[in-house]
Design a protein around this motif. Structure first.
Motif, PDB file in Angstrom:
ATOM      1  N   GLY A   1       0.784  -1.231   0.000  1.00 49.07           N
ATOM      2  CA  GLY A   1       0.000   0.000   0.000  1.00 49.07           C
ATOM      3  C   GLY A   1       0.812   1.275   0.000  1.00 49.07           C
ATOM      4  N   GLN A   2       2.087   1.195   0.414  1.00 47.79           N
ATOM      5  CA  GLN A   2       3.009   2.337   0.406  1.00 47.79           C
ATOM      6  C   GLN A   2       2.395   3.583   1.051  1.00 47.79           C
ATOM      7  OE1 GLN A   2       4.499   2.533  -3.785  1.00 47.79           O
ATOM      8  NE2 GLN A   2       3.700   0.442  -3.876  1.00 47.79           N
ATOM      9  N   PRO A   3       1.977   3.480   2.331  1.00 48.08           N
ATOM     10  CA  PRO A   3       1.355   4.624   2.999  1.00 48.08           C
ATOM     11  C   PRO A   3       2.340   5.774   3.184  1.00 48.08           C
ATOM     12  CG  PRO A   3       1.863   2.892   4.575  1.00 48.08           C
ATOM     13  CD  PRO A   3       2.107   2.314   3.215  1.00 48.08           C
ATOM     14  N   THR A   4       1.813   6.975   3.139  1.00 43.60           N
ATOM     15  CA  THR A   4       2.617   8.177   3.413  1.00 43.60           C
ATOM     16  C   THR A   4       2.343   8.706   4.811  1.00 43.60           C
ATOM     17  OG1 THR A   4       0.906   9.617   2.491  1.00 43.60           O
ATOM     18  CG2 THR A   4       2.595   8.809   0.975  1.00 43.60           C
ATOM     19  N   ILE A   5       1.222   8.288   5.398  1.00 44.89           N
ATOM     20  CA  ILE A   5       0.821   8.714   6.741  1.00 44.89           C
ATOM     21  C   ILE A   5       0.451   7.465   7.525  1.00 44.89           C
ATOM     22  CG2 ILE A   5      -0.829  10.086   8.097  1.00 44.89           C
ATOM     23  CD1 ILE A   5      -1.299  11.709   5.451  1.00 44.89           C
ATOM     24  N   GLY A   6       0.937   7.351   8.759  1.00 48.64           N
ATOM     25  CA  GLY A   6       0.653   6.167   9.558  1.00 48.64           C
ATOM     26  C   GLY A   6       0.043   6.510  10.896  1.00 48.64           C
ATOM     27  N   TYR A   7      -0.929   5.705  11.323  1.00 44.63           N
ATOM     28  CA  TYR A   7      -1.535   5.881  12.645  1.00 44.63           C
ATOM     29  C   TYR A   7      -1.846   4.517  13.243  1.00 44.63           C
ATOM     30  CZ  TYR A   7      -4.905   7.062  16.304  1.00 44.63           C
ATOM     31  OH  TYR A   7      -5.564   7.171  17.517  1.00 44.63           O
ATOM     32  N   ILE A   8      -1.442   4.315  14.504  1.00 48.09           N
ATOM     33  CA  ILE A   8      -1.761   3.115  15.276  1.00 48.09           C
ATOM     34  C   ILE A   8      -2.747   3.539  16.355  1.00 48.09           C
ATOM     35  CG2 ILE A   8      -0.872   1.264  16.730  1.00 48.09           C
ATOM     36  CD1 ILE A   8       1.868   1.700  15.383  1.00 48.09           C
TER      37      ILE A   8
ATOM     38  N   LEU B   1      11.304   4.549   6.903  1.00 45.36           N
ATOM     39  CA  LEU B   1      12.389   4.080   6.035  1.00 45.36           C
ATOM     40  C   LEU B   1      12.183   4.488   4.582  1.00 45.36           C
ATOM     41  CD1 LEU B   1      14.991   2.372   5.817  1.00 45.36           C
ATOM     42  CD2 LEU B   1      13.534   0.370   5.444  1.00 45.36           C
ATOM     43  N   HIS B   2      10.934   4.536   4.124  1.00 41.47           N
ATOM     44  CA  HIS B   2      10.680   4.679   2.682  1.00 41.47           C
ATOM     45  C   HIS B   2      10.077   6.007   2.253  1.00 41.47           C
ATOM     46  CE1 HIS B   2      10.838   0.247   3.183  1.00 41.47           C
ATOM     47  NE2 HIS B   2      11.349   0.272   1.964  1.00 41.47           N
ATOM     48  N   GLN B   3       9.532   6.795   3.181  1.00 45.46           N
ATOM     49  CA  GLN B   3       8.855   8.034   2.781  1.00 45.46           C
ATOM     50  C   GLN B   3       9.606   9.245   3.335  1.00 45.46           C
ATOM     51  OE1 GLN B   3       6.700   7.913   0.600  1.00 45.46           O
ATOM     52  NE2 GLN B   3       5.391   6.116   0.794  1.00 45.46           N
ATOM     53  N   THR B   4      10.223  10.014   2.447  1.00 42.56           N
ATOM     54  CA  THR B   4      10.976  11.188   2.898  1.00 42.56           C
ATOM     55  C   THR B   4      10.068  12.305   3.379  1.00 42.56           C
ATOM     56  OG1 THR B   4      11.052  12.023   0.630  1.00 42.56           O
ATOM     57  CG2 THR B   4      12.909  10.686   1.362  1.00 42.56           C
ATOM     58  N   LYS B   5       8.820  12.323   2.900  1.00 48.53           N
ATOM     59  CA  LYS B   5       7.869  13.346   3.323  1.00 48.53           C
ATOM     60  C   LYS B   5       6.685  12.714   4.057  1.00 48.53           C
ATOM     61  CE  LYS B   5       9.018  16.521  -0.454  1.00 48.53           C
ATOM     62  NZ  LYS B   5       8.488  17.291  -1.619  1.00 48.53           N
ATOM     63  N   GLY B   6       6.915  11.573   4.678  1.00 46.21           N
ATOM     64  CA  GLY B   6       5.845  10.880   5.377  1.00 46.21           C
ATOM     65  C   GLY B   6       5.508  11.521   6.702  1.00 46.21           C
ATOM     66  N   GLN B   7       4.460  11.017   7.333  1.00 48.30           N
ATOM     67  CA  GLN B   7       4.013  11.561   8.611  1.00 48.30           C
ATOM     68  C   GLN B   7       3.523  10.435   9.517  1.00 48.30           C
ATOM     69  OE1 GLN B   7       3.925  15.202   9.558  1.00 48.30           O
ATOM     70  NE2 GLN B   7       4.182  13.809  11.284  1.00 48.30           N
ATOM     71  N   LEU B   8       3.931  10.465  10.780  1.00 48.25           N
ATOM     72  CA  LEU B   8       3.495   9.501  11.782  1.00 48.25           C
ATOM     73  C   LEU B   8       2.643  10.225  12.814  1.00 48.25           C
ATOM     74  CD1 LEU B   8       6.868   7.610  12.422  1.00 48.25           C
ATOM     75  CD2 LEU B   8       5.180   7.212  10.618  1.00 48.25           C
ATOM     76  N   LEU B   9       1.528   9.604  13.214  1.00 51.49           N
ATOM     77  CA  LEU B   9       0.631  10.182  14.211  1.00 51.49           C
ATOM     78  C   LEU B   9       0.557   9.240  15.405  1.00 51.49           C
ATOM     79  CD1 LEU B   9      -1.512  12.351  14.997  1.00 51.49           C
ATOM     80  CD2 LEU B   9      -3.209  10.905  13.840  1.00 51.49           C
ATOM     81  N   PHE B  10       0.825   9.769  16.602  1.00 54.50           N
ATOM     82  CA  PHE B  10       0.887   8.965  17.823  1.00 54.50           C
ATOM     83  C   PHE B  10      -0.252   9.310  18.772  1.00 54.50           C
ATOM     84  CE2 PHE B  10       5.153   8.485  16.300  1.00 54.50           C
ATOM     85  CZ  PHE B  10       5.589   7.255  16.794  1.00 54.50           C
ATOM     86  N   ASN B  11      -0.939   8.272  19.268  1.00 60.60           N
ATOM     87  CA  ASN B  11      -1.896   8.422  20.358  1.00 60.60           C
ATOM     88  C   ASN B  11      -1.116   8.293  21.664  1.00 60.60           C
ATOM     89  OD1 ASN B  11      -3.886   8.209  22.296  1.00 60.60           O
ATOM     90  ND2 ASN B  11      -4.656   6.231  21.591  1.00 60.60           N
ATOM     91  N   ILE B  12      -0.743   9.423  22.255  1.00 60.66           N
ATOM     92  CA  ILE B  12       0.126   9.371  23.442  1.00 60.66           C
ATOM     93  C   ILE B  12      -0.654   9.097  24.725  1.00 60.66           C
ATOM     94  CG2 ILE B  12       1.972  10.765  22.430  1.00 60.66           C
ATOM     95  CD1 ILE B  12       0.879  13.169  24.006  1.00 60.66           C
ATOM     96  N   ASP B  13      -1.986   8.908  24.622  1.00 62.80           N
ATOM     97  CA  ASP B  13      -2.741   8.447  25.787  1.00 62.80           C
ATOM     98  C   ASP B  13      -2.548   6.952  26.013  1.00 62.80           C
ATOM     99  OD1 ASP B  13      -3.738  10.981  26.191  1.00 62.80           O
ATOM    100  OD2 ASP B  13      -5.608  10.608  25.117  1.00 62.80           O
ATOM    101  N   ASP B  14      -2.096   6.245  24.980  1.00 57.71           N
ATOM    102  CA  ASP B  14      -1.770   4.826  25.106  1.00 57.71           C
ATOM    103  C   ASP B  14      -0.344   4.715  25.637  1.00 57.71           C
ATOM    104  OD1 ASP B  14      -0.497   2.251  24.093  1.00 57.71           O
ATOM    105  OD2 ASP B  14      -2.594   1.881  23.585  1.00 57.71           O
TER     106      ASP B  14
END
Length: 495
Positions: free
Chosen positions: A197-204, A234-247
């Motif tokens: 799927g090659q996501p550019t934005i990730g959320y857990i 590793l693969h997306q130079t302009k990617g974005q990670l979103l963290f739920n810091i309540d977990d």
């Protein structure tokens, strides 16, 4: 009426020899040389003109047996792994392309991987132990306000090694973004889905005790889920990670990753300072739907509105939907407010209705693990606190939580205790772990009642009798998909 330009936007950007190279296929018949393909389809009942039909050989149904039907219905290219059955089409369908592959599933994954690389759009990868489908549904509700055709969003249960490629192959030139739900039960699966799927934005969404038979512990769950973040980093130079810091586990992972990550992770929280933060909320009760008035802080300013879904876990899901739609550019603040006010949630999740005797049924029976079961009991406790006097009692009808490995017995006892501590007064337990539910529920020193059952019908009859006597009850229905607790909920609704 659709224009030719609109139709061209909804065709596959694939040519015959591109497909052959991507799937490492052998040509049995080329078909029309100038063919333009309309869609990728694996269900012969949904064939459309000029589509690509993939023959999947399952345990019960072999798609090759429907290849002739697909050709008759307008398929322009048929891909399969059974040469004999494919060649049987040559004489009667000379203009239909026929392509032989070694493994139809691997060919689908390879084709989807290649096809995804042709689109430079934001792609959200969404995974987690609970809440991912509701988060996806909230994003879809927001996207539908502006233009639903511009965002491709996972449908139904197409979130695995077969479903994700199917969704990607639905991309067309009208799409401006995509949302891919990613499920897993073992290590390496999220990494494989991310590579396709090659996501550019990730959320857990959250980390909890799920699929422990293979993952072993919640730390194992975190290791499996973080494969999404690791792939994007590793693969997306302009990617974005979103963290739920309540977990707690995700907050710890955020502290670790933010010092090593070449990207700039974003955070969300209901209770702490974060990029996307719940500033305040209050209980909502409109038309029998519990929910929230909310005010959310974002880097684009604040958003105020209503969310007609019960439970603080759904506030977290809404906060994630806000963040992901803004970061991806799917929608702006006004569309977000409108979408959250009228969400369309997948069936058997956070569903509220009344039985014929007036009891309120909260049906969340699609699936279950200790994280989602705990959230359900927390929701019941909140309802009790905020709407005192409305309910005579809270009844929980529960089934097994599956795939918990050697810790299953104790985790069911834990959830039994959690139920009693949250204000559940009657527990009706069904399934292999019914006695473990009961053991935890009855040993908290609280005045409670518990009954166990061997089948759905006997549980339903007991519950129906209780509701005749106490129509002002709140009934919670929960269990893993294999426990089929939706059968109980559907009977309450139908009668």
């Amino acid at each position: 009426m659709s224009t030719s330009k609109e139709n061209s936007m909804k065709t596959l950007s694939l040519k015959f020899h591109e497909i052959r190279t991507a799937v490492d296929g052998r040509i049995l018949q080329e078909g029309a040389s100038d063919q333009i393909y309309s869609a990728f389809i694996s269900d012969s009942r949904k064939i459309e003109k000029d589509c690509i039909f993939l023959c999947i050989a399952g345990n019960k149904v072999d798609g090759h047996d429907f290849a002739s039907q697909a050709a008759d219905s307008g398929a322009a290219l048929i891909i399969g792994q059974n040469e004999t059955k494919l060649r049987a089409l040559e004489n009667n369908h000379p203009r239909v392309g026929l392509m032989l592959v070694k493994d139809a599933l691997r060919a689908t994954q390879a084709l989807a991987t290649y096809y995804r690389s042709k689109f430079e759009i934001p792609v959200i990868g969404l995974t987690g132990s609970s809440g991912k489908t509701t988060t996806k549904d909230l994003i879809a509700s927001i996207a539908n306000v502006s233009n639903k055709d511009h965002t491709l969003i996972t449908e139904g249960t197409l979130n695995n090694h077969w479903g994700v490629p199917q969704m990607i192959l639905r991309l067309n030139q009208s799409h401006r973004a995509a949302v891919l739900e990613m499920g897993m039960s073992d290590f390496g699966e999220i990494q494989s889905l991310a590579a396709i799927g090659q996501p550019t934005i990730g959320y857990i969404t959250a980390i909890g005790p799920a699929h422990l038979e293979k993952l072993g512990s919640v730390e194992g769950v975190l290791r499996a889920k973080r494969e999404l973040f690791d792939w994007i980093n590793l693969h997306q130079t302009k990617g974005q990670l979103l963290f739920n810091i309540d977990d707690p586990l995700l907050a710890k992972l955020h502290s670790e990753i933010k010092t090593q990550c070449r990207l700039s992770p974003l955070t969300l929280s209901l209770q702490s300072e974060a990029d996307f933060q719940l500033l305040r909320c209050s209980q909502l009760d409109e038309d029998g739907h519990f929910g929230w008035h909310y005010e959310i802080k974002t880097p684009n300013g604040t958003i105020e509105g209503t969310l007609p879904l019960p439970g603080k876990h759904n506030l977290t899901n809404a906060l994630a939907a806000v963040a992901l739609t803004l970061v991806s550019g799917i929608a702006g603040k006004n569309d977000i407010k409108a979408g959250l006010a009228k969400p369309k949630i997948s069936s058997l999740r956070s569903e509220l209705f009344r039985s014929k005797h007036g009891a309120t049924i909260y049906n969340d029976s699609y699936n279950a693990n200790p994280t989602s079961v705990g959230a359900l009991f927390d929701t019941a406790h909140l309802i009790l606190e905020n709407f005192q006097g409305r309910y005579d009692e809270i009844i929980a009808a529960v089934g097994d939580m599956l795939e918990l490995g050697p810790t299953a017995n104790e985790l069911h006892r834990d959830m039994g205790r959690k139920a009693a501590e949250s204000g559940v007064t009657t527990l009706l337990a069904l399934g292999h772990h019914r006695e473990h539910w009961a053991d935890g529920f009855q040993n908290t020193g609280r005045k409670v009642e518990c009954r166990t059952f061997q089948d759905h019908e006997s549980l339903y009859r007991d519950l129906q009798h209780r509701l005749e006597l106490k129509p002002r009850a709140l009934v919670l229905v929960k269990g893993s998909r294999g426990a089929k607790m939706d059968l109980v909920a559907s009977q309450l609704k139908a009668k």
